[in-house]
Enzyme design. Structure first.
Site, PDB file in Angstrom:
ATOM      1  N   ASP A 299       0.874  -1.170   0.000  1.00  0.00           N
ATOM      2  CA  ASP A 299       0.000   0.000   0.000  1.00  0.00           C
ATOM      3  C   ASP A 299       0.910   1.218   0.000  1.00  0.00           C
ATOM      4  O   ASP A 299       1.864   1.278   0.768  1.00  0.00           O
ATOM      5  CB  ASP A 299      -0.891  -0.002   1.242  1.00  0.00           C
ATOM      6  CG  ASP A 299      -1.647   1.298   1.395  1.00  0.00           C
ATOM      7  OD1 ASP A 299      -2.379   1.660   0.468  1.00  0.00           O
ATOM      8  OD2 ASP A 299      -1.469   1.967   2.435  1.00  0.00           O
ATOM      9  N   THR A 301       0.570   4.691   0.710  1.00  0.00           N
ATOM     10  CA  THR A 301       0.603   5.654   1.801  1.00  0.00           C
ATOM     11  C   THR A 301       0.942   4.978   3.128  1.00  0.00           C
ATOM     12  O   THR A 301       0.306   4.002   3.521  1.00  0.00           O
ATOM     13  CB  THR A 301      -0.758   6.364   1.934  1.00  0.00           C
ATOM     14  OG1 THR A 301      -1.099   6.931   0.680  1.00  0.00           O
ATOM     15  CG2 THR A 301      -0.697   7.454   2.986  1.00  0.00           C
ATOM     16  N   ASP A 536      -1.320  -0.219   6.402  1.00  0.00           N
ATOM     17  CA  ASP A 536      -1.376   0.401   7.721  1.00  0.00           C
ATOM     18  C   ASP A 536      -2.771   0.855   8.132  1.00  0.00           C
ATOM     19  O   ASP A 536      -2.990   1.206   9.282  1.00  0.00           O
ATOM     20  CB  ASP A 536      -0.423   1.608   7.788  1.00  0.00           C
ATOM     21  CG  ASP A 536      -0.834   2.733   6.845  1.00  0.00           C
ATOM     22  OD1 ASP A 536      -1.660   2.485   5.942  1.00  0.00           O
ATOM     23  OD2 ASP A 536      -0.332   3.865   7.017  1.00  0.00           O
TER      24      ASP A 536
END
Length: 777
Positions: A299, A301, A536
């Site tokens: 991912d 970001t 996250d």
């Protein structure tokens, strides 16, 4: 979010009363086993039980020196317990540091407490990214939506209104709320499901699975083979004591006792090393799984980038001045009060000016919607989010401006207004664009080097993000990821898209929904890939749960960390390299040395079966196996198991292990039968026959040891030379103890010297045959 006068919460006295009544919550079940479990599960094993039975028979014979094998068992068990306790201590310490906290209101003040300190009727604040720790009822909400798929199987997020129930085990995907705990601990409606939902997912470990298969096969073979061997020995008029000792030696030889210990110790030491690097390992088997990963999904970001956004520019349109636009952004961002990276960046950059704007309704940001909104009492509503999710089209100048920004790796937010009231979490009609916000996210300094390492190690990189495809592609390009020009806008894919075909040709995906992230992981797995996933946020949870191995940064959401296999407590992306290297060390080294242990198992099983039909004593006594087990296998294997062998893992574990094990095991059998025939022809005593058999068994094991020790260096050479010297010393100085005759007799030398010369070509010839039979690549 709550007014302390409206919701004062429990007093300290009321909290103590509830604790006294046992109305407290339960902490997560520890990831590690208790001391009692570690002690019992290392001590009360099937193989230890078999060894105790063998010992009782040996005691009956009065040959107490043949009980030496029990010392090895005690040492193995002690080492196993000690190393697992060390690993437990390290994991428990990091788990405590990483444990999720709860924000409660007591005595009109907010406190951060551990989840096992929550009591019934506590007032708890929950927000996006939190795991719900107790059953409760919503007292106040700002558009909270919960994912209850862990409990109900329903994938869609559920909007919660005041008075609705929330359940432990669900997690918040949007909004914030104040809830009152109604059921805690064992009284929680979903307490059992909660532990499963919060705990780490089950990890498949080929290493552990193979060990269990070996144990299962041996369990069904050892006892019946041993019993038949003893019975046939007695029928051939063999002395009962000799029959017992021969059977005991055969059964002891079949048990790869040290192999199980070595696997546990190697994994435990890897866990200890990783915890020292601030990497929390949820399960020891996940170390191996990450080492086998051949495609890593990231991912963008918070993983590939720092996740700390900053506003670079704003553009007002439709007659609005920049100052007026910034005032609106200030009001909207602060009223939304989002604690994600975008919300924090906006609130930091745009201050909220005093005014009479009163919020009437709020729709918080959601990864599925990709927008948020605020309705004000004066009749206007403002919506902020991904441009293409708010409008179907833009002017040519607007499109060019956004294309330029995304090509430079910027994130673009569109801001719109409407006179339509907000309702049912749906996008209002008649939106009017009033401007754009441009944000920048920096690539982690260590990311390019880390990605370059993985690609060099034949681990493909796949970037999956909710951002615009052009932004994702630019970040990928700057990080050195190949295939950045072939990005896919997942929001434009038709529902009937074949994901298995899609993942064969593309590695950069933008505008990916949480469900699509999971589908991409499933498609890669269906194509035979071992998938690692990093993320996250709550939008990553479905994919993290589905991946073979999941990694979350320490600053990730509680829900994401709760289902991950690894948590990088320093949020350092480069730490993943260390995890992969540790896994490769474990698998490669155990794969090499396991064949040494299985050599003894292979020749013991074959010889035991053969001597059921041969009217002769079994060629080994229990005490004679001790120097073979320790000097040619046990001690060298512990040195080899800690070598820095970080080559990519190739082939299937069991086939790779069996290839040299079959070659060396069958070599021992061949030599044992040749020595038996020669001994019978020349009238050798049993001690003479067994002495030469033990010697040749050692020589074959040393040839196998040399093979598995590649690449060879002076340290390995010194270790093998020292081991051979000690092995020879046993024949010279320990003959009486180990029931060995003098090796330096010409009638013995003329037999074992030619056999020694043939050991190397025989082993390598049988190894090539084994490779063909097992079809090892």
């Amino acid at each position: 979010m709550a007014d302390k006068n409206t919701y004062p919460g429990l007093s300290f006295a009321e909290v103590e009363e509830r604790k006294a009544r046992g109305e407290t919550n339960e902490a997560l079940e520890p990831m590690t086993r208790s001391f009692k479990q570690i002690y019992l599960e290392n001590s009360l094993t099937l193989f230890n039980f078999i060894n105790l039975i063998i010992a009782s028979f040996v005691i009956y014979t009065g040959s107490y020196k043949n009980l030496l094998f029990l010392g090895v068992i005690v040492v193995n068990t002690t080492i196993g317990i000690y190393q697992e306790l060390r690993a437990k201590k390290n994991i428990d310490e990091l788990t405590l540091l990483n444990q999720a906290k709860a924000t409660v209101i007591r005595n009109s003040q907010k406190y951060e407490i551990a989840q096992d300190e929550i009591v019934k009727n506590d007032l708890i604040e929950i927000k996006r990214g939190h795991q719900v720790m107790v059953d409760g009822i919503v007292l106040e909400t700002r558009g909270i939506e919960c994912d209850e798929s862990q409990l109900t199987g329903e994938a869609d997020a559920i909007l919660k209104n005041t008075g609705d129930k929330v359940f432990s085990g669900s997690f918040v995907v949007s909004g914030t709320a104040l809830i009152e705990a109604t059921h805690v601990g064992k009284n929680s409606y979903t307490s059992k499901l909660t532990m499963e939902a919060k705990g780490s997912k089950k990890v498949y470990s080929e290493l552990v699975h193979t060990m269990k298969r070996i144990i299962r096969v041996l369990t069904f073979g050892i006892i019946p083979i041993g019993a038949i061997l003893f019975i046939t020995s007695r029928f051939s008029n063999m002395d009962v004591n000799q029959a017992i000792l021969g059977t005991a030696a055969a059964v002891i030889g079949m048990i790869p006792e040290g192999l199980i210990l070595l696997t546990s110790v190697a994994l435990a030491i890897s866990v200890i090393r990783l915890t020292q690097r601030r990497v929390l390992v949820k399960t020891m088997g996940s170390i191996e799984t990450l080492a086998r990963v051949d495609i890593l999904c990231l991912d963008k970001t918070g993983t590939l980038t720092s996740g700390e956004l900053k506003v670079t520019d704003v553009t007002a349109v439709n007659g609005l001045t920049t100052e007026e636009f910034e005032v609106i952004i200030g009001h909207v961002s602060h009223d939304l009060n989002e604690d994600n990276a975008t919300g924090l960046a906006l609130m930091s950059n745009f201050k909220q000016k005093e005014s009479d704007w009163e919020t009437a309704h709020i729709i918080p940001f959601s990864s599925a919607r990709k927008w948020s909104a605020v309705e004000y009492g004066h009749g206007e509503s403002f919506v902020m989010g991904a441009p293409e999710y708010l409008f179907d089209s833009f002017s040519e100048l607007e499109t060019q401006a956004m294309a330029k920004a995304t090509s430079n790796g910027l994130r673009v937010l569109a801001v719109a207004k409407t006179a339509t009231s907000l309702s049912n979490q749906t996008l209002p009609n008649s939106l009017e664009l009033i401007g754009f916000i441009y944000l920048e996210d920096e690539i982690r300094a260590e990311a390019p080097q880390t990605l370059a390492y993985f690609m060099k190690q034949d681990v493909e990189i796949c970037i999956i993000s909710g951002d615009h495809p052009q932004t994702v592609a630019q970040i990928a390009r700057r990080a050195g990821v190949s295939g950045a020009d072939q990005m896919i806008d997942m929001s434009k894919l038709p529902a009937e898209t074949d994901y298995r075909e899609l993942v064969k040709t593309h590695r950069i995906y933008g505008r990916v929904s949480p469900e699509q992230k999971r589908s991409l992981v499933e498609a890669l797995q269906a194509n035979g890939r071992t998938v690692g996933m990093t993320g996250d946020g709550v939008n990553d949870i479905l994919a993290l749960k589905k991946a073979d191995c999941s990694i979350v940064m320490e600053n990730g959401s509680d829900a994401a960390k709760g289902i991950s296999n690894f948590v990088l407590l320093d949020s350092n992306f480069d730490s993943m390299v260390g995890v992969v290297l540790e896994g490769r060390k474990v698998v490669n080294n155990i794969q090499r040395v396991a064949s040494l242990y299985l050599t003894k198992t292979v020749f013991s099983i074959i010889l035991a079966v053969l001597f059921i039909f041969i009217a002769a004593p079994y060629p080994f006594q229990p005490i004679q196996l001790s120097p073979i087990s320790s000097l040619t296998v046990g001690i060298p294997s512990f040195f080899l198991a800690l070598r820095p062998n970080v080559a990519p893992i190739k082939g299937r574990f069991l086939k790779n292990v069996l290839e040299p094990a079959l070659a060396s095991g069958v070599s021992v059998v061949i030599y044992a039968m040749i020595i038996l025939i020669i001994g019978q022809q020349f009238g050798w005593t049993y001690n003479e026959t067994s002495t030469i058999t033990v010697w040749m068994t050692g020589m074959v094991c040393y040839v196998a040891l040399y093979y598995v020790s590649q690449p060879f260096n002076w340290k390995i050479g010194l270790m093998i030379a020292t081991s051979i010297s000690l092995f020879l010393a046993l024949f010279i100085f320990g003959g009486k103890i180990f029931a060995l005759d003098n090796l330096f007799q010409w009638h013995l030398a003329v037999v074992y010297i030619p056999l020694m010369i043939s050991a190397i070509p025989l082993f390598y010839g049988l190894k090539r045959l084994s490779r063909k039979i097992l079809k090892v690549k």
